[in-house]
Scaffold this motif. Structure first.
Motif, PDB file in Angstrom:
ATOM      1  N   TYR A   1       1.396 -43.878 -78.456  1.00 40.37           N
ATOM      2  CA  TYR A   1       1.928 -44.907 -79.359  1.00 40.37           C
ATOM      3  C   TYR A   1       2.196 -44.321 -80.744  1.00 40.37           C
ATOM      4  O   TYR A   1       3.288 -44.488 -81.301  1.00 40.37           O
ATOM      5  N   PHE A   2       1.205 -43.626 -81.308  1.00 40.64           N
ATOM      6  CA  PHE A   2       1.385 -43.094 -82.658  1.00 40.64           C
ATOM      7  C   PHE A   2       2.387 -41.944 -82.686  1.00 40.64           C
ATOM      8  O   PHE A   2       3.106 -41.752 -83.674  1.00 40.64           O
ATOM      9  N   ALA A   3       2.451 -41.171 -81.596  1.00 41.80           N
ATOM     10  CA  ALA A   3       3.450 -40.093 -81.524  1.00 41.80           C
ATOM     11  C   ALA A   3       4.860 -40.671 -81.477  1.00 41.80           C
ATOM     12  O   ALA A   3       5.761 -40.230 -82.212  1.00 41.80           O
TER      13      ALA A   3
ATOM     14  N   SER B   1       6.004 -42.384 -84.731  1.00 44.12           N
ATOM     15  CA  SER B   1       6.396 -41.405 -85.735  1.00 44.12           C
ATOM     16  C   SER B   1       7.815 -40.902 -85.475  1.00 44.12           C
ATOM     17  O   SER B   1       8.653 -40.863 -86.388  1.00 44.12           O
TER      18      SER B   1
ATOM     19  N   ILE C   1       1.525 -40.667 -90.328  1.00 45.52           N
ATOM     20  CA  ILE C   1       2.458 -41.324 -89.398  1.00 45.52           C
ATOM     21  C   ILE C   1       3.627 -41.942 -90.162  1.00 45.52           C
ATOM     22  O   ILE C   1       4.797 -41.762 -89.805  1.00 45.52           O
ATOM     23  N   HIS C   2       3.317 -42.673 -91.224  1.00 41.55           N
ATOM     24  CA  HIS C   2       4.386 -43.269 -92.030  1.00 41.55           C
ATOM     25  C   HIS C   2       5.248 -42.202 -92.699  1.00 41.55           C
ATOM     26  O   HIS C   2       6.454 -42.381 -92.859  1.00 41.55           O
TER      27      HIS C   2
ATOM     28  N   VAL D   1       5.946 -39.062 -91.589  1.00 40.79           N
ATOM     29  CA  VAL D   1       6.865 -38.455 -90.613  1.00 40.79           C
ATOM     30  C   VAL D   1       8.000 -39.420 -90.283  1.00 40.79           C
ATOM     31  O   VAL D   1       9.181 -39.046 -90.264  1.00 40.79           O
ATOM     32  N   LYS D   2       7.650 -40.675 -90.017  1.00 41.42           N
ATOM     33  CA  LYS D   2       8.665 -41.671 -89.678  1.00 41.42           C
ATOM     34  C   LYS D   2       9.658 -41.859 -90.833  1.00 41.42           C
ATOM     35  O   LYS D   2      10.879 -41.934 -90.614  1.00 41.42           O
TER      36      LYS D   2
ATOM     37  N   LEU E   1      -5.597 -47.802 -84.773  1.00 38.39           N
ATOM     38  CA  LEU E   1      -5.594 -46.560 -85.546  1.00 38.39           C
ATOM     39  C   LEU E   1      -7.019 -46.101 -85.838  1.00 38.39           C
ATOM     40  O   LEU E   1      -7.353 -44.917 -85.713  1.00 38.39           O
TER      41      LEU E   1
ATOM     42  N   MET F   1      -4.371 -40.460 -91.392  1.00 41.89           N
ATOM     43  CA  MET F   1      -3.427 -40.473 -90.276  1.00 41.89           C
ATOM     44  C   MET F   1      -2.373 -41.569 -90.462  1.00 41.89           C
ATOM     45  O   MET F   1      -1.205 -41.390 -90.105  1.00 41.89           O
ATOM     46  N   ASN F   2      -2.776 -42.698 -91.048  1.00 38.28           N
ATOM     47  CA  ASN F   2      -1.813 -43.756 -91.330  1.00 38.28           C
ATOM     48  C   ASN F   2      -0.718 -43.243 -92.265  1.00 38.28           C
ATOM     49  O   ASN F   2       0.483 -43.476 -92.044  1.00 38.28           O
TER      50      ASN F   2
ATOM     51  N   TRP G   1      -2.531 -42.620 -78.258  1.00 40.03           N
ATOM     52  CA  TRP G   1      -2.003 -41.335 -78.749  1.00 40.03           C
ATOM     53  C   TRP G   1      -0.487 -41.296 -78.625  1.00 40.03           C
ATOM     54  O   TRP G   1       0.216 -40.871 -79.551  1.00 40.03           O
TER      55      TRP G   1
END
Length: 435
Positions: free
Chosen positions: A69-71, A74, A20-21, A23-24, A5, A16-17, A67
């Protein structure tokens, strides 16, 4: 994950952390009741496979494309709601008096994985490489999926399924907001959901920052943090297996929930005011006892729901927890920011540790008086949760909306009643003809 990250978003790592959390968690909140309701219709095994797959799918992408991975991690919140399906599965195969113990075993095995996996990952990363960690994690995920396919039987009997695969599903069954409307209509469900929200919100925030807090504010070493995780995890396993069963039999379901919330308040307050390592260890033991709350709540919800509604009611609880997983880290990060406690994984631990000790000695610095302000905010939230839980009835048939019809009409109620409980909870499910 934090290393990747930081490499991907070096200027906005924790922002961003949180995003991401967030949205998820929001997607989990919206989808968990729907996934649970559909598992009431089509069976548990297929949705268990689906949720496990999407929970683990992002792992290989960590090395392939950060990229992506984080998309994907989420968006995986739509299906990363394994607990709602698992708890519904447990309700299918156990009697009411066995469920608190069974839910405790499920939570305890989760705690066992949480105890072992960070130590294994840290050891492999230090002595070999991060790539090996990702490959091993992906391999374990594939083994899990294979185990579900080959060894896990379907728990929902054919006669309990109102429709079969390929049959049309009404909008009322698929409506992701139907369970939210049910929450507003049913006082018992509303009280349980508020209790879960207020108690799990600080817990989710704590998970996102606590071990980093131990390293940089309390000056724990990496080895000490790993030992802390192990000891608290083992104590949590004992609490959720041995202690939970004893408490449920001796003081009842509701009082067990209240006791767990009381332990959580004490734990958070101790974390908030504690400035010495021994205080963290003592509070960790109390934290292990507070882990009995969620399985006790799940057992209460399961006991008060019909067999063909287990998926949707467990999905509601899992959805609330998913929402907290998004809001909790953001709340804790914001409170740390307000009190000028900077948490940066990439910063050197030692200077911050010395600075924190200097601040402890300065009574004019708010960090000297309250080392962990977010934990005190969390304690206040759990106190409100306990006050709400006091009004939850010990025994309620509020969720058993179609009980009396089923007694008189046998299995026909399972054929004609909507599994999602979308109709008014005070009316028999048999009267809804939406299927």
């Amino acid at each position: 994950m934090l290393t990747v990250l930081h490499q991907t978003f070096p200027q906005h790592t924790f922002l961003m952390n949180g995003l991401i959390h967030g949205v998820k968690g929001l997607l989990s909140f919206l989808s968990a009741p729907l996934i649970g309701a559909l598992s009431d219709v089509w069976g548990r095994k297929s949705f268990l496979l689906l949720t496990v797959f999407f929970t683990c799918a992002p792992i290989p992408l960590m090395k392939i494309s950060p990229w992506w991975y984080f998309a994907v991690i989420s968006m995986s919140g739509v299906f990363a709601v394994t607990f709602s399906v698992i708890f519904a599965y447990v309700a299918d195969i156990t009697q009411e008096h066995e469920r608190s113990t069974a839910y405790g075993l499920v939570s305890a095995t989760f705690a066992a994985s949480l105890v072992t996996s960070p130590a294994i990952g840290a050891y492999l990363s230090r002595d070999y490489s991060d790539t090996l960690v990702v490959v091993l994690a992906s391999g374990v995920a594939l083994l899990d999926i294979g185990f579900i396919l080959l060894a896990v039987p379907e728990s929902l009997p054919e006669e309990m399924r109102p429709v079969s695969w390929g049959a049309p599903i009404s909008w009322e069954q698929a409506d992701p907001f139907a369970s939210l409307r049910k929450v507003g209509q049913d006082s018992t469900v509303l009280l349980i959901c508020i209790t879960v929200f207020l108690s799990y919100l600080p817990e989710a925030g704590q998970y996102s920052s606590f071990f980093l807090y131990l390293r940089q504010v309390i000056s724990f070493s990496s080895e000490t943090v790993a030992a802390f995780i192990g000891v608290v995890g083992i104590l949590s396993i004992l609490a959720q297996t041995v202690v939970l069963g004893i408490l449920m039999r001796s003081i009842g379901n509701k009082n067990t929930i209240l006791l767990g919330l009381g332990f959580q308040i004490l734990q958070l307050a101790w974390y908030g005011f504690g400035s010495q390592p021994w205080m963290m260890w003592a509070a960790g033991a109390v934290a292990a006892m507070s882990s009995i709350t969620f399985p006790a709540i799940s057992a209460m919800v399961s006991r008060n729901a019909d067999p063909d509604q287990q998926g949707v009611v467990q999905g509601m609880i899992t959805g609330i927890r998913g929402l907290c997983n998004g809001l909790g880290p953001a709340l804790y990060g914001f409170v740390f920011y307000l009190f000028h406690v900077e948490l940066n994984e990439m910063a050197s631990v030692e200077p911050l540790g010395k600075a924190s000790k200097a601040n402890m000695a300065n009574p004019t610095d708010e960090r000297g008086i309250i080392p962990g302000p977010p934990f005190l905010f969390g304690a206040c939230s759990v106190l409100l949760s306990l006050l709400v839980a006091l009004f939850i009835p010990e025994h309620s048939l509020a969720l058993r909306s179609g009980s009396h019809k089923r007694h008189s009409n046998g299995a026909q109620a399972h054929v004609h009643g909507p599994p999602g409980g979308g109709s008014d909870s005070k009316e028999p499910l048999l009267e809804d003809s939406s299927v």
